[in-house]
Design a protein around this motif. Structure first.
Motif, PDB file in Angstrom:
ATOM      1  N   SER A 140       0.841  -1.203   0.000  1.00  0.00           N
ATOM      2  CA  SER A 140       0.000   0.000   0.000  1.00  0.00           C
ATOM      3  C   SER A 140       0.867   1.241   0.000  1.00  0.00           C
ATOM      4  O   SER A 140       2.074   1.185   0.242  1.00  0.00           O
ATOM      5  CB  SER A 140      -0.947   0.004   1.205  1.00  0.00           C
ATOM      6  OG  SER A 140      -0.210   0.102   2.421  1.00  0.00           O
ATOM      7  N   ILE A 141       0.212   2.372  -0.280  1.00  0.00           N
ATOM      8  CA  ILE A 141       0.881   3.666  -0.371  1.00  0.00           C
ATOM      9  C   ILE A 141       0.082   4.682   0.437  1.00  0.00           C
ATOM     10  O   ILE A 141      -1.156   4.640   0.450  1.00  0.00           O
ATOM     11  CB  ILE A 141       0.972   4.135  -1.839  1.00  0.00           C
ATOM     12  CG1 ILE A 141       1.875   3.207  -2.656  1.00  0.00           C
ATOM     13  CG2 ILE A 141       1.465   5.571  -1.932  1.00  0.00           C
ATOM     14  CD1 ILE A 141       1.820   3.479  -4.149  1.00  0.00           C
ATOM     15  N   LEU A 142       0.784   5.587   1.099  1.00  0.00           N
ATOM     16  CA  LEU A 142       0.141   6.732   1.727  1.00  0.00           C
ATOM     17  C   LEU A 142       0.571   7.980   0.979  1.00  0.00           C
ATOM     18  O   LEU A 142       1.764   8.230   0.794  1.00  0.00           O
ATOM     19  CB  LEU A 142       0.522   6.850   3.204  1.00  0.00           C
ATOM     20  CG  LEU A 142      -0.249   7.920   3.992  1.00  0.00           C
ATOM     21  CD1 LEU A 142      -1.731   7.585   4.056  1.00  0.00           C
ATOM     22  CD2 LEU A 142       0.318   8.064   5.402  1.00  0.00           C
ATOM     23  N   ALA A 143      -0.409   8.756   0.505  1.00  0.00           N
ATOM     24  CA  ALA A 143      -0.144  10.001  -0.199  1.00  0.00           C
ATOM     25  C   ALA A 143      -0.781  11.148   0.574  1.00  0.00           C
ATOM     26  O   ALA A 143      -1.699  10.944   1.377  1.00  0.00           O
ATOM     27  CB  ALA A 143      -0.692   9.944  -1.622  1.00  0.00           C
ATOM     28  N   GLY A 144      -0.291  12.363   0.330  1.00  0.00           N
ATOM     29  CA  GLY A 144      -0.833  13.524   1.032  1.00  0.00           C
ATOM     30  C   GLY A 144      -0.812  14.762   0.173  1.00  0.00           C
ATOM     31  O   GLY A 144      -0.076  14.837  -0.824  1.00  0.00           O
ATOM     32  N   ASN A 145      -1.620  15.764   0.560  1.00  0.00           N
ATOM     33  CA  ASN A 145      -1.609  17.031  -0.162  1.00  0.00           C
ATOM     34  C   ASN A 145      -1.432  18.198   0.794  1.00  0.00           C
ATOM     35  O   ASN A 145      -1.417  18.032   2.019  1.00  0.00           O
ATOM     36  CB  ASN A 145      -2.867  17.201  -1.025  1.00  0.00           C
ATOM     37  CG  ASN A 145      -4.160  17.268  -0.216  1.00  0.00           C
ATOM     38  OD1 ASN A 145      -4.164  17.675   0.946  1.00  0.00           O
ATOM     39  ND2 ASN A 145      -5.261  16.878  -0.831  1.00  0.00           N
ATOM     40  N   LEU A 150      -4.863  12.998   3.755  1.00  0.00           N
ATOM     41  CA  LEU A 150      -4.034  11.814   3.577  1.00  0.00           C
ATOM     42  C   LEU A 150      -4.851  10.752   2.868  1.00  0.00           C
ATOM     43  O   LEU A 150      -6.037  10.554   3.182  1.00  0.00           O
ATOM     44  CB  LEU A 150      -3.543  11.283   4.927  1.00  0.00           C
ATOM     45  CG  LEU A 150      -2.691  12.237   5.765  1.00  0.00           C
ATOM     46  CD1 LEU A 150      -2.417  11.624   7.133  1.00  0.00           C
ATOM     47  CD2 LEU A 150      -1.392  12.565   5.055  1.00  0.00           C
ATOM     48  N   PHE A 151      -4.231  10.042   1.935  1.00  0.00           N
ATOM     49  CA  PHE A 151      -4.945   9.064   1.120  1.00  0.00           C
ATOM     50  C   PHE A 151      -4.258   7.710   1.211  1.00  0.00           C
ATOM     51  O   PHE A 151      -3.075   7.584   0.882  1.00  0.00           O
ATOM     52  CB  PHE A 151      -4.984   9.522  -0.339  1.00  0.00           C
ATOM     53  CG  PHE A 151      -5.553  10.895  -0.540  1.00  0.00           C
ATOM     54  CD1 PHE A 151      -6.927  11.103  -0.616  1.00  0.00           C
ATOM     55  CD2 PHE A 151      -4.710  11.997  -0.636  1.00  0.00           C
ATOM     56  CE1 PHE A 151      -7.450  12.369  -0.803  1.00  0.00           C
ATOM     57  CE2 PHE A 151      -5.216  13.267  -0.826  1.00  0.00           C
ATOM     58  CZ  PHE A 151      -6.602  13.465  -0.903  1.00  0.00           C
ATOM     59  N   HIS A 152      -5.011   6.719   1.672  1.00  0.00           N
ATOM     60  CA  HIS A 152      -4.534   5.336   1.707  1.00  0.00           C
ATOM     61  C   HIS A 152      -4.820   4.732   0.333  1.00  0.00           C
ATOM     62  O   HIS A 152      -5.973   4.676  -0.101  1.00  0.00           O
ATOM     63  CB  HIS A 152      -5.266   4.576   2.815  1.00  0.00           C
ATOM     64  CG  HIS A 152      -4.893   3.138   2.909  1.00  0.00           C
ATOM     65  ND1 HIS A 152      -5.670   2.201   3.549  1.00  0.00           N
ATOM     66  CD2 HIS A 152      -3.810   2.455   2.441  1.00  0.00           C
ATOM     67  CE1 HIS A 152      -5.101   1.014   3.472  1.00  0.00           C
ATOM     68  NE2 HIS A 152      -3.968   1.151   2.812  1.00  0.00           N
ATOM     69  N   THR A 163      -9.679   8.007   3.078  1.00  0.00           N
ATOM     70  CA  THR A 163      -9.173   9.370   3.194  1.00  0.00           C
ATOM     71  C   THR A 163      -9.217   9.811   4.642  1.00  0.00           C
ATOM     72  O   THR A 163     -10.157   9.492   5.376  1.00  0.00           O
ATOM     73  CB  THR A 163     -10.016  10.341   2.339  1.00  0.00           C
ATOM     74  OG1 THR A 163     -10.013   9.896   0.985  1.00  0.00           O
ATOM     75  CG2 THR A 163      -9.455  11.759   2.400  1.00  0.00           C
ATOM     76  N   HIS A 164      -8.184  10.536   5.063  1.00  0.00           N
ATOM     77  CA  HIS A 164      -8.105  11.054   6.420  1.00  0.00           C
ATOM     78  C   HIS A 164      -7.733  12.527   6.352  1.00  0.00           C
ATOM     79  O   HIS A 164      -6.817  12.912   5.633  1.00  0.00           O
ATOM     80  CB  HIS A 164      -7.043  10.285   7.224  1.00  0.00           C
ATOM     81  CG  HIS A 164      -6.849  10.781   8.619  1.00  0.00           C
ATOM     82  ND1 HIS A 164      -7.629  10.367   9.680  1.00  0.00           N
ATOM     83  CD2 HIS A 164      -5.966  11.657   9.133  1.00  0.00           C
ATOM     84  CE1 HIS A 164      -7.220  10.963  10.788  1.00  0.00           C
ATOM     85  NE2 HIS A 164      -6.209  11.744  10.481  1.00  0.00           N
ATOM     86  N   LYS A 165      -8.444  13.368   7.094  1.00  0.00           N
ATOM     87  CA  LYS A 165      -8.217  14.810   7.049  1.00  0.00           C
ATOM     88  C   LYS A 165      -7.465  15.278   8.291  1.00  0.00           C
ATOM     89  O   LYS A 165      -7.874  15.015   9.414  1.00  0.00           O
ATOM     90  CB  LYS A 165      -9.556  15.542   6.941  1.00  0.00           C
ATOM     91  CG  LYS A 165      -9.465  17.056   6.986  1.00  0.00           C
ATOM     92  CD  LYS A 165      -8.733  17.617   5.777  1.00  0.00           C
ATOM     93  CE  LYS A 165      -8.747  19.142   5.782  1.00  0.00           C
ATOM     94  NZ  LYS A 165      -7.986  19.735   4.658  1.00  0.00           N
ATOM     95  N   GLN A 166      -6.336  15.959   8.061  1.00  0.00           N
ATOM     96  CA  GLN A 166      -5.601  16.617   9.134  1.00  0.00           C
ATOM     97  C   GLN A 166      -5.944  18.104   9.151  1.00  0.00           C
ATOM     98  O   GLN A 166      -6.366  18.666   8.145  1.00  0.00           O
ATOM     99  CB  GLN A 166      -4.093  16.494   8.915  1.00  0.00           C
ATOM    100  CG  GLN A 166      -3.531  15.102   9.005  1.00  0.00           C
ATOM    101  CD  GLN A 166      -2.019  15.159   9.007  1.00  0.00           C
ATOM    102  OE1 GLN A 166      -1.381  14.953  10.030  1.00  0.00           O
ATOM    103  NE2 GLN A 166      -1.434  15.457   7.864  1.00  0.00           N
ATOM    104  N   PRO A 197      -3.097   1.253   9.162  1.00  0.00           N
ATOM    105  CA  PRO A 197      -3.688   2.281   8.290  1.00  0.00           C
ATOM    106  C   PRO A 197      -4.764   3.141   8.943  1.00  0.00           C
ATOM    107  O   PRO A 197      -5.401   3.937   8.267  1.00  0.00           O
ATOM    108  CB  PRO A 197      -4.283   1.431   7.169  1.00  0.00           C
ATOM    109  CG  PRO A 197      -4.737   0.180   7.860  1.00  0.00           C
ATOM    110  CD  PRO A 197      -3.705  -0.080   8.924  1.00  0.00           C
ATOM    111  N   GLU A 198      -4.973   3.016  10.260  1.00  0.00           N
ATOM    112  CA  GLU A 198      -6.066   3.757  10.898  1.00  0.00           C
ATOM    113  C   GLU A 198      -5.822   5.260  10.917  1.00  0.00           C
ATOM    114  O   GLU A 198      -6.745   6.065  10.949  1.00  0.00           O
ATOM    115  CB  GLU A 198      -6.271   3.252  12.336  1.00  0.00           C
ATOM    116  CG  GLU A 198      -6.617   1.779  12.444  1.00  0.00           C
ATOM    117  CD  GLU A 198      -5.392   0.882  12.396  1.00  0.00           C
ATOM    118  OE1 GLU A 198      -5.563  -0.339  12.324  1.00  0.00           O
ATOM    119  OE2 GLU A 198      -4.257   1.420  12.427  1.00  0.00           O
ATOM    120  N   LEU A 199      -4.520   5.650  10.967  1.00  0.00           N
ATOM    121  CA  LEU A 199      -4.111   7.060  11.008  1.00  0.00           C
ATOM    122  C   LEU A 199      -4.668   7.774  12.238  1.00  0.00           C
ATOM    123  O   LEU A 199      -5.203   8.878  12.170  1.00  0.00           O
ATOM    124  CB  LEU A 199      -4.516   7.786   9.721  1.00  0.00           C
ATOM    125  CG  LEU A 199      -3.894   7.217   8.439  1.00  0.00           C
ATOM    126  CD1 LEU A 199      -4.401   7.947   7.212  1.00  0.00           C
ATOM    127  CD2 LEU A 199      -2.381   7.280   8.505  1.00  0.00           C
TER     128      LEU A 199
END
Length: 343
Positions: A140-145, A150-152, A163-166, A197-199
């Motif tokens: 798997s990959i974790l990407a961010g903007n 954050l995108f799993h 998707t997870h929002k910081q 992957p829970e973040l």
């Protein structure tokens, strides 16, 4: 395209041996001579394949290229075409020699097979994307903007897994070697430690907090934005680089900052450890020269002279060879000695 790797017993250089080893060596430039240095303008990211057979580079001019470290002429490299915006990060799958991921700031992640030169998957719609990291098992990959999302991702799926929002944007990320935690530098200078992957926050404060205050434990080593983070191959230290020109080294047992590297000038955009974790180097966007520091003592060991700023740096995964950007092109130092040792 590249020679097969021969894994040999590796020797870790002492502080004295390191300087003696690199002092007579010269770097090798990887560039399209016919088109000039601007053919790879704004090199932003460098990644070695797991066995060191390939070096991938991503640039602001949308160029994604895979080089054969043994042959520096552009005709021996492969340009992977398909991105329509600046490439922010490239990263090889840590367990697959020929699988490469790249992310561009128009919100597109592409997965490539570098042997067939084809894009085998892509994920779109990730916003102003700028960060990417593979999980250590390569599944798997974790990407961010820059907005803090954050995108799993799965390398086999064209849609986002979750998707997870910081609340604060991140610039780069690094996994722990078990893959159970992710380290996220933030623009407020902190470094978050989240489960994967829970973040979700892994550590919490053991003292009372005021109303509305977070109990999440974060690392604090910078007075300005934290821009990059890297875990040592031994897992003993986590290195962070900031816009305050500082590299901080935290031990991963008590999460205390053991030492800081302060001779850098300008925002620290990348950090890399040697394969054995003995030495660390930081890449800055404003200053020339690369300072190598002994991880355990903080002693400055050697300076690699450069013509300009070196924003991207990457030590090879199996040998004392350093790849770095200089005046828009890729340079590698240490291969000459490796060839001599093989003879």
């Amino acid at each position: 395209m590249a020679p097969s790797s021969v894994l040999r017993p590796r020797h870790s250089y002492s502080r004295g041996e390191f300087a003696d080893h690199f002092k007579p060596l010269k770097s090798q430039a990887y560039n399209d001579i016919a088109r000039g240095a601007t053919s790879h303008y704004g090199l932003r990211s460098i990644s070695w394949s797991p066995l060191g057979n390939f070096i991938a580079t991503g640039s602001a001019d949308k160029t994604l290229r895979v080089w054969n470290p043994e042959k520096n002429l552009v005709r021996n490299s492969t340009e992977l075409k398909g991105h329509s915006a600046a490439i922010e990060k490239v990263a090889f799958n840590p367990v697959k020699e020929a699988e490469l991921a790249s992310i561009s700031n128009d919100g597109v992640v592409k997965i490539w097979d570098v042997r067939t030169k084809t894009c085998v998957n892509e994920v779109k719609g990730l916003g102003d994307a700028n960060a990417l990291a593979w999980a250590p098992d390569g599944t798997s990959i974790l990407a961010g903007n820059r907005s803090g999302e954050l995108f799993h991702l799965s390398p086999a799926r064209s849609t986002v897994v979750s998707t997870h929002k910081q609340s604060i944007g991140t610039t780069q990320m690094a996994f722990c070697w078990s893959g159970e935690k992710i380290f996220l530098p933030a623009r407020d200078g902190r470094i978050r430690i989240l489960s994967y992957p829970e973040l979700e926050p892994v550590l919490h404060l053991n003292h009372a907090t005021g109303p509305g205050e977070s109990t999440e434990f974060t690392l604090k080593g910078h007075t300005a934005a934290c821009l990059t983070v890297e875990l040592s191959p031994t897992g003993k230290y986590l290195a962070t680089g900031g816009a305050d020109s500082i590299v901080a080294l935290f031990d991963t047992k008590d999460w205390l900052c053991q030492r800081t590297i302060t001779r850098l000038s300008g925002p620290v955009r990348s950090i890399s450890f040697t394969w054995d974790g003995s030495y660390v180097v930081g890449g800055c966007e404003d200053s020339s020269g690369l300072e190598v520091v002994h991880t355990e003592t903080g002693e400055y060991i050697h300076t690699f002279k450069t013509a300009g700023p070196c924003e991207a740096v990457a030590w090879a995964p199996t040998k004392y060879c350093l790849a770095y950007s200089d005046l828009g092109i890729l340079r590698v130092i240490g291969l000459e000695a490796e060839r001599a040792e093989r003879k």
